[in-house]
Every structure is written in structure tokens, then in C-alpha cells.
Write an enzyme that holds these catalytic residues in place. Sequence first.
Site, short mmCIF file in Angstrom:
data_model
loop_
_atom_site.label_atom_id
_atom_site.label_comp_id
_atom_site.label_asym_id
_atom_site.label_seq_id
_atom_site.Cartn_x
_atom_site.Cartn_y
_atom_site.Cartn_z
CE LYS A 99 -3.96 2.00 2.54
NZ LYS A 99 -4.83 1.86 3.71
CB SER A 174 -8.33 3.61 2.80
OG SER A 174 -7.47 3.00 3.75
CB SER A 198 -8.50 0.64 5.63
OG SER A 198 -9.25 1.81 5.53
N1 GLN Z 1 -13.27 3.85 6.27
C1 GLN Z 1 -12.68 4.30 7.49
C2 GLN Z 1 -12.34 5.75 7.39
O1 GLN Z 1 -12.60 6.32 6.40
C3 GLN Z 1 -11.49 3.47 7.84
C4 GLN Z 1 -10.28 3.89 7.10
C5 GLN Z 1 -9.09 3.07 7.48
O2 GLN Z 1 -9.21 2.04 8.16
N2 GLN Z 1 -7.94 3.57 7.11
O3 GLN Z 1 -11.82 6.33 8.29
#
Ligand code: GLN
Length: 518
Positions: A99, A174, A198
Site C-alpha cells: 500500500k 481505503s 481498511s
Molecule cells: N473507512 C474508514 C475511514 O474512512 C477506515 C479507514 C481506514 O481504516 N484507514 O476512516
Amino acid sequence: MSELTHLSATESAERLATGDLTSVELVEAHLERIAAHDGVVADGDVWASREADDLVETDVHAYLHVTATAAREHAADVDRRRAAGERLGPLAGVPLALKDVLTMRGAPTTCGSRMLEGWEAPYDATVTRLLREADVVVLGKTNMDEFAMGSSTENSAYGPTRNPWDLGRVPGGSSGGSAAAVAGMLAPLSIGTDTGGSIRQPAALTGIVGAKPTYGTVSRHGLVAFASSLDQAGPFARTVEDAATLQTLIQQHDPRDSTSVREPVADVRATLRDGVEGLRIGVVRELQGEGYQPGVERVFAEALERYERLGAEIVEVSLPHVDYALAAYYLIAPSEASSNLARFDGVRYGQRVDAATAEEMNAATREAGFGPEVKRRIMIGTHALSSGYYDAYYLQASKVRTLIARDFAAAFEQADVLVSPTSPTVAFEVGALVDDPLAMYLNDVATVPASLAGIPALSLPAGTAEAPDVPGSALPVGLQVMAPLLRDELMYRAAWAFEQDLGFPPSPAGAHALEVSR
Ligand code: GLN
């Protein structure tokens, strides 16, 4: 060539070990598939993805940068050393996608943001270093929601990633690029990060395995911070065993991370095949019902029946404060983000927009460098921490967090692991939720509780369900397995038994969708 990209990491490693296959062949097969399906300009040492406007609907766009030359050289070096009789790690020579929020020497780290366009970190993240030392071959850096804020990978400044199961749909986020790479056979393994879901939610939406290890067991050194008290890197793979093996390579105490735990972590591979006979599996009463699609609920009910058939004991547990988890998360995470992202000031990293005064330069840089969701989070977080509001928002949310951690501790008195659907819905269409942040945040309703408590949690494929808008469609549904702090081995054990019994095809539909899209 293409069947080489369809092997699991374990199968590849076995064939590499017997000399039946070389790492160079494996890497070339993946580069070929990436060049065909991912929307990259396959040219030079580091292949860049095409500009967002030039991407077409058949491009998965899992990668932002493909480190082609470095991958080829590393693979050749591993092959040479293997031929010379050197003892190598369990995944030596196997390719992986990283990532783009983890730093890596010799490659850009953009975090999906214009703010860091063209920035190269001068050092490897600890996760990157451990993977290099284990001779895992990094193919490239994957697309993500900007600074890991989002649930669909549509918040990337470089264009959305598409779900290999249906290229009109999102892969979740994400870490959507990392998930789509593995589901689309563009890498057998990848690393994502999970702050509120995410890793788990994109794993669910793309039909693969994704695990968030116990907070603090994987170093955050070199992981660009979103919400430091929640951020944790972890593995994506097409099988539970592959994910478990990858986790053992990155899970290590690191003095460079002040929250790195010192306790030894259990070997998640040692008990993988122990089965679930007699294991107490807790069903979280609050993580089902309203808001969960009927297809998701059906797959979850079938999962419980499967566990029962396998000899597990199903018990119902309650997490009384979990209804407040989403609200608490969406105060704590933005609060920490507003502080962490203050470092992007036009002086130290990446982009700068010149102006007459330092303050104007700072403001102009942040205005140009950050996208709308990042700005929204910074504003929410700054407000929640401001004097006069701190007690009502940040402090209150922190108290809720403690209550949720206690709820989990009590539930784990009654059950060895807890289960729930990973995500309330199957993958939704690209564009469907971009203008509705609250609906987007609801994706995280089942994943944020484990994040707030710091406990390990994993998502594995549990079956498929119809998209409500497309009768007859079949999209992956994930099962979330949560375990007590530092008991990651329990969730892997529960997941492995389920996977063996279900025999979910490791994303052939995902791979197939790409083939027919050409
Ligand atoms: N979808 C969640 C957010 O937008 C989690 C994001 C993540 O785990 N990086 O914060």
C-alpha cells in the site's frame, strides 16, 4: 503464463523451493498481467499508472507505481542465492504489492494524495524492511483513499480502483488497491493498513482474506500516520494460510515505534489446523439486523450453521456500547488526523505553493494538496479538539472507547472468538456514495469496534450474495472473526477451518471478470 498468477503464495513457494519455478518467471507473469489489466504505462524502471482522466473502465488501477526493474533484479538475486544453496525464508521469491502509505526506498510514497506527488522517502518502513529481508519481492505500490480516509478508494487523487469481480463497482477502501491486486491476480499477496476497517472491508468486498493484527504488533515506523492510536498494517491473501504466513513475517517488536508491544506474539501458523471442535464462537447481537443487506444476513446465518456443523459452540454475546462505536471512531480518528496531517505544511514534504508570507504559503499548499475528504476530516478533528468542545467530543469519544474495550473483554469471557458480517453490504457501484459521506461511513459499522479496542480481526470470504440492484448477480460477502488482544492465532484457526469446509474458489470470478473485459 497466466496460471502462474493464479497460484497461492504457498503453492508458489513450494514450487520455487523444488526448483520447478523461478522467482523471475513468477514476477514476469505478474508484470505481464499488470501491463494488460491495470492501466499502467509499462515503461522505465518504475511504471506509473496513467493519469486519472486517461484510465478506462477495464483498468483495475490497483497500482500507482510498479517497481518493475527493482522487482526483476530482486527476483534474479533470490533465484541466484537459492541455486547457490542459501537457506531462504518461507515466502522468498514470492511477489507482493505494498500500500502506498508505507515508505520504500527507490519508489514514490504518495498516500493517494497530490500533497506527496513525486515524494520519495529516504528510508524503508519497518514492514518494507522486514519483507525485503524475507526476500519477498515487492512489485509496486497500490492505490488507496487519500491518506487512508475512505471506504471505496474513490478518494484517491489518482482515480478510483475497480473491483475485479465487477469493474463497475468499488473494491472497498481505503486499501482498495491492495485488495484488488490480490483479487485480480495482479499479486498473490499484499499489505494494507487498517485504522477503522481498511483491510477487512476491502477484503470482504473483493472476496479475499484480510487481517488486522493486534494493535502494536506490527510496527508503524514508516507508515504515514492517519490516526496513530488505531493504524495497523496487515496482510491480504487469497487463502488463510497465505495471510497467516505473511503476518508472521511482519509481526515483530520495533524500538522505532513507541507503541510497539514487547510481549511475544503467538505463532499464528502453529495452531492453524487445529479445527474449531469445542471452540466457543460468539455472535455479536448488535452487529446484525437493520442496515445489513438481506443477502449478507443470509450468508452470515449460513456461516453460523457451518461452524455448528464443524463442532463449534455458538453463543450469543452482547457489546452494549457498540452502537456508539461509529460515532466515537469518527471523532477520534479525525482528531488524530488533524494533528498528524499538520506536518504537511509546504516546508517539509512534497508539494509547495509559493505565496508572499509563510502563512499564506502554508494555506495555499494545503488548499491545493488535500482533497475534499481529507479537508473534511481535518475540520471535524480540529473542531472536536478545540477548547470548549474537547470535553463534549474528543473526551467523550475516548470514554466510549474504553467502555467498548471493556465490552469486548466481558464478551471474551463467554466466547473464544466473536463473529459478525464484515460489511453491511456487498460492493457498491463506483460513484454511488461519493456525495454522501455519512452513508460511506456506515460501511465501517462492523469493523470500527475491533479497531477501537485494538483487538485482532480478520475477514474471510463466506459466500456470495446478489447486489440488490442487479438480480442474479453474485458478489462476495465477508465474515469477520475477532479475537482477544494478542490472540491472533485463534482468529486464524477459526478462519482456516471455515475456509477448508467452504472451499470458496480463490477469486476465480474476480480473475474471470478481467479476462472477459478485454
Ligand atoms: N473507512 C474508514 C475511514 O474512512 C477506515 C479507514 C481506514 O481504516 N484507514 O476512516
